[in-house]
Design a protein around this motif. Structure first.
Motif, mmCIF file in Angstrom:
data_model
loop_
_atom_site.group_PDB
_atom_site.id
_atom_site.type_symbol
_atom_site.label_atom_id
_atom_site.label_comp_id
_atom_site.label_asym_id
_atom_site.label_seq_id
_atom_site.Cartn_x
_atom_site.Cartn_y
_atom_site.Cartn_z
ATOM 1 N N ARG A 84 33.585 7.185 -3.330
ATOM 2 C CA ARG A 84 32.251 7.634 -3.228
ATOM 3 C C ARG A 84 31.617 6.501 -4.070
ATOM 4 N N GLU A 85 30.017 6.440 -3.415
ATOM 5 C CA GLU A 85 28.820 5.762 -4.379
ATOM 6 C C GLU A 85 27.729 6.684 -5.219
ATOM 7 N N GLY A 86 27.185 5.682 -6.247
ATOM 8 C CA GLY A 86 26.068 7.186 -6.493
ATOM 9 C C GLY A 86 24.878 6.177 -6.933
ATOM 10 N N PHE A 87 23.826 6.908 -6.949
ATOM 11 C CA PHE A 87 22.178 6.231 -6.960
ATOM 12 C C PHE A 87 21.485 7.168 -7.931
ATOM 13 N N GLY A 88 20.987 6.966 -8.021
ATOM 14 C CA GLY A 88 20.121 7.569 -8.763
ATOM 15 C C GLY A 88 18.044 7.341 -8.503
ATOM 16 N N ARG A 89 17.553 8.230 -8.115
ATOM 17 C CA ARG A 89 15.805 8.246 -7.176
ATOM 18 C C ARG A 89 15.239 7.768 -7.885
ATOM 19 N N VAL A 104 17.249 14.138 -12.294
ATOM 20 C CA VAL A 104 17.417 14.162 -13.206
ATOM 21 C C VAL A 104 18.321 15.703 -13.224
ATOM 22 N N GLY A 105 19.705 15.616 -13.397
ATOM 23 C CA GLY A 105 20.983 17.133 -13.420
ATOM 24 C C GLY A 105 20.567 17.335 -11.832
ATOM 25 N N GLU A 106 20.236 17.123 -11.120
ATOM 26 C CA GLU A 106 20.739 17.277 -9.437
ATOM 27 C C GLU A 106 21.172 16.969 -9.159
ATOM 28 N N ARG A 107 21.969 16.871 -7.995
ATOM 29 C CA ARG A 107 23.090 16.236 -7.484
ATOM 30 C C ARG A 107 22.916 16.805 -5.720
ATOM 31 N N HIS A 108 22.643 15.737 -4.886
ATOM 32 C CA HIS A 108 22.639 15.660 -2.913
ATOM 33 C C HIS A 108 23.988 14.836 -2.776
ATOM 34 N N ASP A 109 24.533 15.226 -1.668
ATOM 35 C CA ASP A 109 25.154 14.845 -1.149
ATOM 36 C C ASP A 109 25.148 13.676 0.150
ATOM 37 N N SER A 110 24.073 13.202 0.343
ATOM 38 C CA SER A 110 22.753 12.296 1.241
ATOM 39 C C SER A 110 21.995 11.666 0.679
ATOM 40 N N LEU A 111 21.757 9.982 0.955
ATOM 41 C CA LEU A 111 20.798 9.758 0.475
ATOM 42 C C LEU A 111 19.042 10.110 1.541
ATOM 43 N N PHE A 112 19.010 11.175 1.843
ATOM 44 C CA PHE A 112 17.795 11.852 2.712
ATOM 45 C C PHE A 112 17.922 13.211 2.629
ATOM 46 N N SER A 113 18.689 13.728 1.222
ATOM 47 C CA SER A 113 18.459 15.098 0.863
ATOM 48 C C SER A 113 17.809 15.035 -0.087
ATOM 49 N N ASP A 135 0.753 -1.204 -0.364
ATOM 50 C CA ASP A 135 0.255 -0.084 -0.196
ATOM 51 C C ASP A 135 1.054 0.931 0.133
ATOM 52 N N ASP A 136 0.393 2.099 -0.681
ATOM 53 C CA ASP A 136 1.357 3.457 -0.633
ATOM 54 C C ASP A 136 1.831 4.127 0.725
ATOM 55 N N ALA A 137 1.262 3.619 2.467
ATOM 56 C CA ALA A 137 1.600 3.883 3.532
ATOM 57 C C ALA A 137 2.637 2.831 3.991
ATOM 58 N N GLU A 138 2.698 1.881 3.071
ATOM 59 C CA GLU A 138 3.773 0.809 3.486
ATOM 60 C C GLU A 138 5.085 0.965 2.605
ATOM 61 N N LEU A 139 5.182 2.294 1.762
ATOM 62 C CA LEU A 139 6.009 2.570 0.628
ATOM 63 C C LEU A 139 7.640 3.246 1.260
ATOM 64 N N PRO A 140 8.650 2.741 1.015
ATOM 65 C CA PRO A 140 9.161 3.102 1.812
ATOM 66 C C PRO A 140 9.712 5.150 1.110
ATOM 67 N N ASP A 141 10.451 5.882 2.047
ATOM 68 C CA ASP A 141 9.717 7.112 1.693
ATOM 69 C C ASP A 141 10.353 7.472 0.495
ATOM 70 N N ARG A 142 12.059 7.235 0.194
ATOM 71 C CA ARG A 142 12.978 7.153 -1.266
ATOM 72 C C ARG A 142 13.652 5.603 -1.612
ATOM 73 N N VAL A 143 13.342 5.402 -2.847
ATOM 74 C CA VAL A 143 14.012 4.272 -3.958
ATOM 75 C C VAL A 143 14.509 4.564 -4.868
ATOM 76 N N PHE A 144 15.882 4.052 -4.414
ATOM 77 C CA PHE A 144 16.920 3.926 -5.534
ATOM 78 C C PHE A 144 17.735 3.053 -6.101
ATOM 79 N N GLN A 145 18.298 2.984 -7.215
ATOM 80 C CA GLN A 145 18.761 2.261 -8.255
ATOM 81 C C GLN A 145 20.403 2.472 -8.081
ATOM 82 N N ILE A 146 21.075 1.814 -8.434
ATOM 83 C CA ILE A 146 22.712 1.652 -8.141
ATOM 84 C C ILE A 146 22.884 2.253 -9.291
#
Length: 290
Positions: A265-270, A281-290, A166-177
């Motif tokens: 360093r390791e990279g991810f795409g939200r 796309v085109g943004e760059r954040h230095d934390s998985l929570f930003s 359900d929507d309420a069960e989804l993680p707040d953020r999902v990333f691919q490596i």
């Protein structure tokens, strides 16, 4: 405030090779890190001569050994380990078996992960997500990083799991490596300077193709950089000794003896958890929570 992260991977050692710095970084920050492995890597090629009897063992002794390696590696990182469909009470280490490479005999076995029913396997992943309740979920892109069938299946099964939530069960953020193209080029150019050739390793040629996970820099939306975490990553890689050799702080190799740079360093795409369309796309954040 402690946050929870769940990394979904195909085989033991995948989690450390691709996300070791990120996991160690978040453990050091006080976050709760969980790793879910979908198979135990029964088809892995064994590096140490004294352990080669495990390779292709008819009783899958390599699975038990690699589970021990993974358990030790995650202990060194400080992460919580889950194995998809394991049932210790019934003596079942995992529900699915390593499929090997495309076209291999292992891939034809009914218990091979590549043959898993997506709804069933996705339901097992969904159970872990519901139990962990991660704020962040990380897994492979649609091509599984480098097109290994089990990596691609991990991507599919993870998406199937998200579809069952359900929507309420989804993680707040999902990333691919993902890996930024400029990083991959820099890492390759660094290897001779780091003395990788002195270890008897094969140095990738400048014109060798990169795997699909190497993408234009703009697609890498989130980056974790932590020099101190690399020491933890290397410690965890050393636990995976059947699969990885750590030659120095900067250089490691798999059984193919191709030199790889151990980056800080390791990279991810939200991505959107429902559609998997890229976010930011085109943004760059230095934390998985930003």
């Amino acid at each position: 405030m402690s946050r929870r992260l769940l990394f979904v991977h195909a085989h033991p050692d995948d989690e450390t090779l691709t996300c070791g710095v990120t996991m160690a970084h978040h453990v050091a920050a006080g976050d709760e890190v969980h790793v879910l492995t979908c198979t135990l890597g029964e088809e892995g090629e064994v590096i140490p001569a004294e352990l080669r009897h495990l390779e292709g063992h008819p009783g899958d002794d390599l699975a038990r050994h690699r589970l021990g390696e993974l358990t030790e590696a995650m202990s060194r990182v400080g992460a919580h380990l889950h194995v998809l469909g394991s049932d210790p009470g019934a003596g079942r280490l995992s529900r699915y078996r390593d499929s090997g490479m495309a076209g291999s005999e292992a891939a034809a076995r009914p218990e091979a992960f590549v043959n898993a029913d997506l709804d069933e396997a996705g339901g097992l992943v969904a159970e872990v997500i519901r139990a962990v309740r991660p704020d962040v979920l990380v897994t492979y892109d649609a091509e599984g990083g480098y097109r290994h069938p089990d990596h691609i299946q991990t991507h599919r099964v993870t998406r199937a799991a998200l579809d069952q939530l359900d929507d309420a069960e989804l993680p707040d953020r999902v990333f691919q490596i993902l890996v930024a193209q400029s990083w991959a080029e820099e890492d390759r150019a660094l290897l001779p300077e780091l003395g990788a050739g002195a270890y008897g390793l094969v140095l990738p040629a400048p014109t060798d193709p990169f795997p699909p996970s190497v993408v234009p820099d703009t697609r890498v939306t989130h980056v974790v950089v932590d020099a101190a975490a690399r020491a933890v990553k290397n410690a965890a890689l050393r636990a995976h000794r059947t699969q990885v050799t750590v030659f120095s702080e900067d250089v490691h190799a798999l059984s193919n003896h191709i030199a790889a740079h151990t980056s800080v360093r390791e990279g991810f795409g939200r991505v959107d958890p429902r559609t998997w369309s890229a976010i930011g796309v085109g943004e760059r954040h230095d934390s998985l929570f930003s």
